[in-house]
Scaffold this active site. Structure first.
Site, PDB file in Angstrom:
ATOM      1  N   ASN A   1       0.950  -1.219   0.085  1.00 17.57           N
ATOM      2  CA  ASN A   1      -0.165  -0.052   0.014  1.00 17.57           C
ATOM      3  C   ASN A   1       0.849   1.316   0.081  1.00 17.57           C
ATOM      4  O   ASN A   1       1.505   1.584   0.965  1.00 17.57           O
ATOM      5  CB  ASN A   1      -0.838   0.129   1.212  1.00 17.57           C
ATOM      6  CG  ASN A   1      -1.562   1.126   1.376  1.00 17.57           C
ATOM      7  OD1 ASN A   1      -1.879   1.972   0.523  1.00 17.57           O
ATOM      8  ND2 ASN A   1      -2.452   1.285   2.615  1.00 17.57           N
TER       9      ASN A   1
ATOM     10  N   LYS B   1       0.265   4.433  -0.401  1.00 18.20           N
ATOM     11  CA  LYS B   1      -0.409   5.686   0.181  1.00 18.20           C
ATOM     12  C   LYS B   1      -0.197   6.663  -0.750  1.00 18.20           C
ATOM     13  O   LYS B   1      -0.296   6.323  -2.043  1.00 18.20           O
ATOM     14  CB  LYS B   1      -0.175   5.553   1.640  1.00 18.20           C
ATOM     15  CG  LYS B   1      -0.235   4.445   2.566  1.00 18.20           C
ATOM     16  CD  LYS B   1      -0.028   4.499   4.010  1.00 18.20           C
ATOM     17  CE  LYS B   1      -0.515   3.121   4.503  1.00 18.20           C
ATOM     18  NZ  LYS B   1      -0.397   3.448   6.173  1.00 18.20           N
TER      19      LYS B   1
ATOM     20  N   HIS C   1      -9.852   1.118   4.470  1.00 21.50           N
ATOM     21  CA  HIS C   1      -8.628   1.144   5.136  1.00 21.50           C
ATOM     22  C   HIS C   1      -8.652   2.227   6.253  1.00 21.50           C
ATOM     23  O   HIS C   1      -9.438   3.111   6.233  1.00 21.50           O
ATOM     24  CB  HIS C   1      -7.376   1.754   4.074  1.00 21.50           C
ATOM     25  CG  HIS C   1      -6.243   1.973   4.692  1.00 21.50           C
ATOM     26  ND1 HIS C   1      -5.861   2.830   5.525  1.00 21.50           N
ATOM     27  CD2 HIS C   1      -5.186   0.911   4.802  1.00 21.50           C
ATOM     28  CE1 HIS C   1      -4.434   2.520   5.856  1.00 21.50           C
ATOM     29  NE2 HIS C   1      -4.253   1.419   5.605  1.00 21.50           N
TER      30      HIS C   1
ATOM     31  N   GLU D   1      -7.129   4.705   7.321  1.00 24.34           N
ATOM     32  CA  GLU D   1      -6.866   5.967   7.202  1.00 24.34           C
ATOM     33  C   GLU D   1      -8.106   6.474   6.395  1.00 24.34           C
ATOM     34  O   GLU D   1      -8.647   7.794   6.696  1.00 24.34           O
ATOM     35  CB  GLU D   1      -5.671   6.115   6.305  1.00 24.34           C
ATOM     36  CG  GLU D   1      -4.412   6.138   7.252  1.00 24.34           C
ATOM     37  CD  GLU D   1      -3.041   5.538   6.455  1.00 24.34           C
ATOM     38  OE1 GLU D   1      -3.160   5.544   5.334  1.00 24.34           O
ATOM     39  OE2 GLU D   1      -2.254   4.955   7.094  1.00 24.34           O
TER      40      GLU D   1
ATOM     41  N   GLU E   1      -6.008  -5.059  10.263  1.00 21.92           N
ATOM     42  CA  GLU E   1      -4.768  -4.246  10.547  1.00 21.92           C
ATOM     43  C   GLU E   1      -5.471  -3.224  11.704  1.00 21.92           C
ATOM     44  O   GLU E   1      -6.140  -2.313  11.690  1.00 21.92           O
ATOM     45  CB  GLU E   1      -4.826  -3.000   9.468  1.00 21.92           C
ATOM     46  CG  GLU E   1      -4.323  -3.604   8.062  1.00 21.92           C
ATOM     47  CD  GLU E   1      -3.708  -2.585   7.070  1.00 21.92           C
ATOM     48  OE1 GLU E   1      -2.633  -2.651   6.849  1.00 21.92           O
ATOM     49  OE2 GLU E   1      -4.331  -1.733   6.922  1.00 21.92           O
TER      50      GLU E   1
ATOM     51  N   GLY F   1       1.520   2.321  11.174  1.00 27.16           N
ATOM     52  CA  GLY F   1       2.730   3.540  10.621  1.00 27.16           C
ATOM     53  C   GLY F   1       3.242   3.803  12.029  1.00 27.16           C
ATOM     54  O   GLY F   1       3.818   4.869  12.360  1.00 27.16           O
TER      55      GLY F   1
ATOM     56  N   SER G   1       2.800  -1.932  10.483  1.00 26.64           N
ATOM     57  CA  SER G   1       4.098  -1.812  10.988  1.00 26.64           C
ATOM     58  C   SER G   1       4.851  -3.307  10.327  1.00 26.64           C
ATOM     59  O   SER G   1       5.862  -3.647  11.324  1.00 26.64           O
ATOM     60  CB  SER G   1       4.285  -1.661  12.236  1.00 26.64           C
ATOM     61  OG  SER G   1       3.951  -0.248  12.568  1.00 26.64           O
TER      62      SER G   1
END
Ligand code: PGA
Length: 249
Positions: free
Chosen positions: A9, A11, A96, A98, A168, A174, A210
């Protein structure tokens, strides 16, 4: 053979020129392996470049990071499933963390998006996962079940079989903190039984948050993991070649 899926991904990184250079390096360095597939989720602006560069490689695939649920219309800035497909996407991330936490996407939105992705013939990769507060409140499994139910309830078995899930945990994305393989396995097993209970015989359940060169071997040693969804550690082609080449017993 245990089939594995490695999803990158990117991003909001790697525009068309950088994506081309990345893939030149990746393709030169990576020897295809029969047990694994590698999927790339570039920013929409680089989808066409990526899908053209990997054309003819059945083990590689390009997907969209996000799509709108409507097939067309006045939705400034959004990418529809047909537009993503025209640019070569064969899959799309949905929900996702985010999208959920930065852009305010709701469970109802994820349901609409999953249906749009399936209707357009793409593979939805539905992301689920709890926040730190939810984990500390002991709600991890309940959150996963709620997000699955909200996004997938009412789908025909055939459709459900095409969905890939990425677990996730929000607190692991992150942050450099990853779930232990045992923690992840518990959630994966819950997700798997939710899906198999509805007729999806052998669902793919990825772990994300991560993942890096230091923890990939240990994570993949856990057989509940069918692969990984990787952000930061997928941005450098040499690192990604190494990561997707990790030997698995
Ligand atoms: P990360 O991101 O690997 O940088 O934690 C994972 C993701 O958001 O898919």
């Amino acid at each position: 053979m245990r089939p594995l899926l490695f999803a990158a991904n990117w991003k909001m990184h790697l525009g068309p020129d950088a994506a081309r250079a990345y893939l030149d390096q990746f393709l030169a360095g990576y020897t295809p392996q029969p047990d694994r597939k590698v999927w790339f989720f570039p920013p929409a602006i680089s989808l066409d470049t990526v899908s053209r560069r990997i054309a003819g490689r059945p083990d590689l695939l390009a997907g969209a990071q996000d799509v709108h649920w409507e097939p067309k219309g006045a939705f400034t800035g959004a990418t529809s499933v047909p537009l993503a497909a025209e640019a070569g996407a064969r899959a799309a991330l949905v929900g996702h963390s985010e999208r959920r936490h930065v852009f305010g996407e709701t469970d109802a939105d994820t349901a609409r998006k999953v249906r749009a992705v399936l209707a357009g013939g793409l593979v939805p990769v539905l992301c689920v996962g709890e926040t730190l507060a939810q984990r500390e409140a002991g709600e991890t499994l309940a959150v996963a079940r709620r997000q699955l139910l909200a996004a997938l309830d009412g789908l025909e078995t055939d459709a459900l079989r095409r969905v890939v899930i990425a677990y996730e945990p929000v607190w692991a994305i992150g942050t450099g903190r990853n779930a232990t393989p045992a923690d992840a396995a518990q959630v994966h097993s819950e997700i798997r039984s939710w899906l198999t209970g509805r007729g999806a015989a052998s669902p793919m359940v990825l772990y994300g948050g991560s993942v890096n060169l230091k923890n990939i071997a240990e994570l993949l040693a856990e057989r509940e993991l069918d692969g990984v969804l990787v952000g930061g550690a997928s941005l450098d082609a040499a690192t990604w070649v190494q990561l997707v080449s990790t030997p698995v017993a």
